[in-house]
Design an enzyme around this catalytic site. Structure first.
Site, PDB file in Angstrom:
ATOM      1  N   CYS B  55       0.918  -1.015  -0.252  1.00 26.90           N
ATOM      2  CA  CYS B  55       0.012  -0.001   0.056  1.00 26.90           C
ATOM      3  C   CYS B  55       0.964   1.029  -0.121  1.00 26.90           C
ATOM      4  O   CYS B  55       0.624   2.293   0.114  1.00 26.90           O
ATOM      5  CB  CYS B  55      -0.932  -0.037   1.139  1.00 26.90           C
ATOM      6  N   CYS B  68      13.036 -12.437   1.286  1.00 28.59           N
ATOM      7  CA  CYS B  68      13.063 -11.404  -0.056  1.00 28.59           C
ATOM      8  C   CYS B  68      13.153 -10.010   0.173  1.00 28.59           C
ATOM      9  O   CYS B  68      13.081  -9.183  -0.772  1.00 28.59           O
ATOM     10  CB  CYS B  68      11.707 -11.841  -0.712  1.00 28.59           C
ATOM     11  N   CYS B  73       3.414  -3.578   5.894  1.00 28.60           N
ATOM     12  CA  CYS B  73       2.767  -2.947   6.964  1.00 28.60           C
ATOM     13  C   CYS B  73       1.807  -3.811   7.752  1.00 28.60           C
ATOM     14  O   CYS B  73       1.260  -4.688   7.218  1.00 28.60           O
ATOM     15  CB  CYS B  73       2.559  -1.729   7.016  1.00 28.60           C
ATOM     16  N   CYS B 199      25.587  -1.248  72.776  1.00 27.62           N
ATOM     17  CA  CYS B 199      24.703  -2.242  71.915  1.00 27.62           C
ATOM     18  C   CYS B 199      25.085  -2.226  70.755  1.00 27.62           C
ATOM     19  O   CYS B 199      25.036  -3.274  69.785  1.00 27.62           O
ATOM     20  CB  CYS B 199      23.095  -2.225  72.216  1.00 27.62           C
ATOM     21  N   HIS B 491      18.157   1.389  70.401  1.00 23.27           N
ATOM     22  CA  HIS B 491      18.789   0.205  70.894  1.00 23.27           C
ATOM     23  C   HIS B 491      18.973  -0.693  69.762  1.00 23.27           C
ATOM     24  O   HIS B 491      17.910  -0.771  68.812  1.00 23.27           O
ATOM     25  CB  HIS B 491      17.849  -0.377  71.894  1.00 23.27           C
TER      26      HIS B 491
END
Lengths: 136, 561
Positions: B55, B68, B73, B199, B491
């Site tokens: 097209c 080929c 589209c 700690c 802590h």
């Protein structure tokens, strides 16, 4: 009768709309193609495992937030070896800097003064990685 | 790539009949955009655009027939000239989506993949990257010492395909644990007395005591305290004091241990951090590794670089980070490598979409996850316009994009969650209390350099440097350090995973906890150990002690089978 302006506007709008659709389709196709490749080549993350982890995490948090769950927030009675420990560690040993007998739970503040360190002690010492000079 | 790709029958037939010559057709139509991006652009000549042979249209998706070369589209299900072509020309089943450089099989009606095709595309992309003089590309002088080839072709194995390696045996630090019965407590489990706001130290010590390569090193007596003291002129060695802690904690004595000597030594070695106040556990961790390296590094290496250091700290924790900075104008990427002993992660405030979908309450803003933080860490980041970097390729100052990835994973991966925000502007700090979900088993594959670079090039089937790494990308958590409370008065605690049981180490108190407690906790540092290939998730992080030299420093264990 519609003015030429109006016709142009509608065809412009149509054109714009058309281009937008093209672009949108292209973008969607890009994402689809990329995702397809990732899935097909096995590069995607294991979503099942991830979901499971999230579920377990949510479940865990819910259980812990439950006020009726006493176990989570209870105070310690005995540890796994059957021992209890006071809030301040009571073991006594000799300070390796000055030789005095110190209670474990108060060792750090003692050592700080003993070594002349900390903010309340003397002026900031310069940094040295082998602090041989520090000791007496 | 982990999956074996089985080509569809039509693709296999095509290759048998026509070979791979047809794939090179794509190269005429491919043009690379900047960044070496996945999307390729069509440009045969400036005046010509491809049109559908049916097209003459140029809209929708355009496919080129591999046999080929005719274009057709595909606009919609009603107008699909590409399909029409395959129906009119029998056998012309394979086409190429020109905009995306992807193969499409019209018989299977699906996108298909082929390594030779990807290779053809990659060659074109690579050559198209940065149009400067390729010979002139050199790495930053400094970095070359690490022995990595930096430059355009280093990512692509000199454009040759290397047969997939897959992970090897790796991970010599993984111990096959004996199944120790639950009634018997694991060795090395002992409380640590809090000596006064220490700690932060206790929590890190617990993690180090159970980091497999670290633990094995000290327990097998590889740090000899006697010979160490004699050679040290300054008589200060943190490794010696760590060795003392190991001996004490693994002695079988279960009464809490006071790491006073260790604290004293650390203070003597870390002037700037020595004071009686709460410290940051992460800073402490880094400081300990630094002190070990300083001492050991000198005696073990001549290399000043941390990259190939053989001190125990680096052998256990050191990895290599890769930083790619790409010029947005010409696409040239400059790569540098930097060693690291941990990875600091920012919170990813973008909500994990799974969690969002499953959010129970409407008030829940979604869950932050450790993996999303790692995603954020490796995400391409556009550097601000005020940070324009000089590009050596196009020789100008342009905006750039930076991306981090992990070139070499450490044996022990320490992940640091940046919960403490310090705002210089407001001179205030705050803690981010947000919960962070973390997995017990962590696959680091998406964050390694080969994955990140591959992704940047559209996930093509191609050999990328680092693909055949010996280090497994599977990690298993063995310790997490949590912080609870406020910024200044919080802590630290450690949860340890030994023999699939979690233990809570809260200074002197060692208690057993369920998986759930750990999952719900607020992690600050997470420690993962590499699992060699072949291990399934959840297998024991065993505590198999090597019977080796100098057993004198190691007293027989009581209370454990």
């Amino acid at each position: 009768m519609s003015a030429p302006d109006e016709n142009n506007k509608s065809s412009h709008t149509q054109l714009a709309s058309h281009f937008f659709s093209e672009l949108l389709d292209s973008v969607i196709m890009d994402v689809a193609s990329e995702s397809h490749r990732i899935a097909r080549l096995g590069l995607d993350r294991n979503l099942d495992d991830e979901e499971e982890e999230l579920r377990l995490s949510a479940q865990a948090r819910a259980r812990l937030a439950d006020p009726s769950n006493s176990e989570a927030n209870s105070k310690y009675v005995v540890d796994i070896f059957g021992q209890t420990h006071p809030p301040v560690a009571s073991e006594i040993f000799d300070c390796m800097n000055c030789g005095r007998s110190i209670v474990a739970g108060r060792f750090a503040p003692h050592l700080e003064k003993c070594m002349g360190k900390g903010r309340k002690a003397r002026v900031k010492a310069t940094r040295s990685s082998t602090a041989a000079a520090q000791n007496r | 790539m982990s999956t074996t790709l089985n080509p569809c029958k039509h693709l296999s037939d095509y290759k048998l009949r026509y070979g791979v010559k047809g794939f090179s057709l794509i190269q005429k139509w491919v043009k690379s955009g900047p960044y070496g991006k996945t999307k390729t652009q069509m440009e045969r000549s400036k005046s010509e655009i491809p049109r559908c042979s049916f097209c003459c249209g140029y809209e929708g998706r355009l496919y080129m027939c591999l046999i080929c070369s005719s274009m057709s589209c595909s606009l919609s299900s009603e107008s699909n000239h590409a399909l029409l072509h395959t129906q009119t020309q029998i056998g012309h089943e394979i086409g190429v989506d020109l905009q995306r450089s992807e193969l499409y099989c019209f018989s299977c009606a699906d996108q298909v993949y082929d390594p030779d095709f990807d290779r053809a595309v990659m060659c074109e992309q690579i050559l198209g990257l940065g149009n400067g003089n390729l010979d002139g590309i050199r790495s930053n002088g400094k970095r070359k010492r690490l022995g990595f080839e930096v430059g355009l072709n280093s990512d692509f194995k000199n454009l040759k395909r290397v047969g997939g390696g897959g992970g090897g045996g790796g991970g010599g630090e993984w111990d096959h644990g004996r199944r120790i019965s639950k009634s018997c407590f694991p060795v090395g489990l002992r409380g640590l007395n809090n000596l006064g706001n220490t700690c932060f130290m206790n929590s890190v010590l617990q993690a180090l005591l159970h980091a497999p390569p670290f633990r094995n090193y000290f327990l097998s007596g590889r740090h000899n305290r006697d010979s160490c003291r004699k050679t040290a002129a300054d008589r200060l060695c943190l490794s010696c004091d760590i060795d003392i802690v190991f001996s004490a904690v693994f002695s079988g004595d279960r009464a809490p241990y006071s790491p006073a000597q260790f604290l004293y030594s650390w203070w003597r070695l870390s002037e700037n951090l020595a004071c009686y106040e709460q410290q940051d556990a992460h800073e402490f961790f880094m400081s300990v590794l630094d002190r070990i390296h300083e001492k050991e590094g000198k005696t073990r290496n001549t290399n000043k670089d941390n990259g190939d250091c053989h001190c125990v700290a680096h052998r256990a924790f050191s990895g290599l980070l890769r930083s790619d900075v790409t010029c947005t104008t010409c696409g040239f990427t400059s790569t540098t490598y930097d060693p690291c002993v941990d990875i600091s992660l920012d919170f990813n405030t973008t909500v994990d979409h799974f969690a969002a979908n499953k959010a129970q309450k409407s008030t829940e803003t979604g869950v932050s996850t450790l993996t999303s933080c790692l995603d954020l860490f490796t995400r391409p980041e556009k550097l601000g316009s005020d940070q324009k970097l000089y590009c050596q390729n196009c020789q100008g100052r342009h905006e750039s994009v930076k991306q981090m990835s992990i070139r070499r994973l450490p044996l022990v991966l320490c992940l640091h969650v940046k919960r403490f925000e310090h705002s210089l502007a407001r001179k205030a700090s705050r803690k981010i209390d947000r919960h962070l979900q973390f997995p017990f088993s962590l696959d680091m594959t998406p964050y390694v350099s080969s994955s990140i670079v591959r992704k940047r090039f559209g996930n093509r089937i191609f050999a990328f440097e680092g693909d055949e790494s010996e280090i497994s990308t599977n990690f298993e958590v063995f310790a997490v350090i949590t912080h609870s409370g406020m910024l200044e008065s919080g802590h630290y605690m450690t949860y340890l995973r030994l023999n699939e049981q979690w233990y809570k180490c809260d200074d002197a108190w060692i208690t057993e906890v369920d998986d759930e407690v750990v999952r719900a906790s607020q992690i600050y540092l997470a420690f993962y150990v590499q699992k060699p290939n072949g291990h399934k998730a959840g297998e024991d992080v065993g505590c198999h002690l090597r019977s080796s030299v100098s057993s004198d420093s190691f007293v027989s264990i009581a209370g454990c089978c």
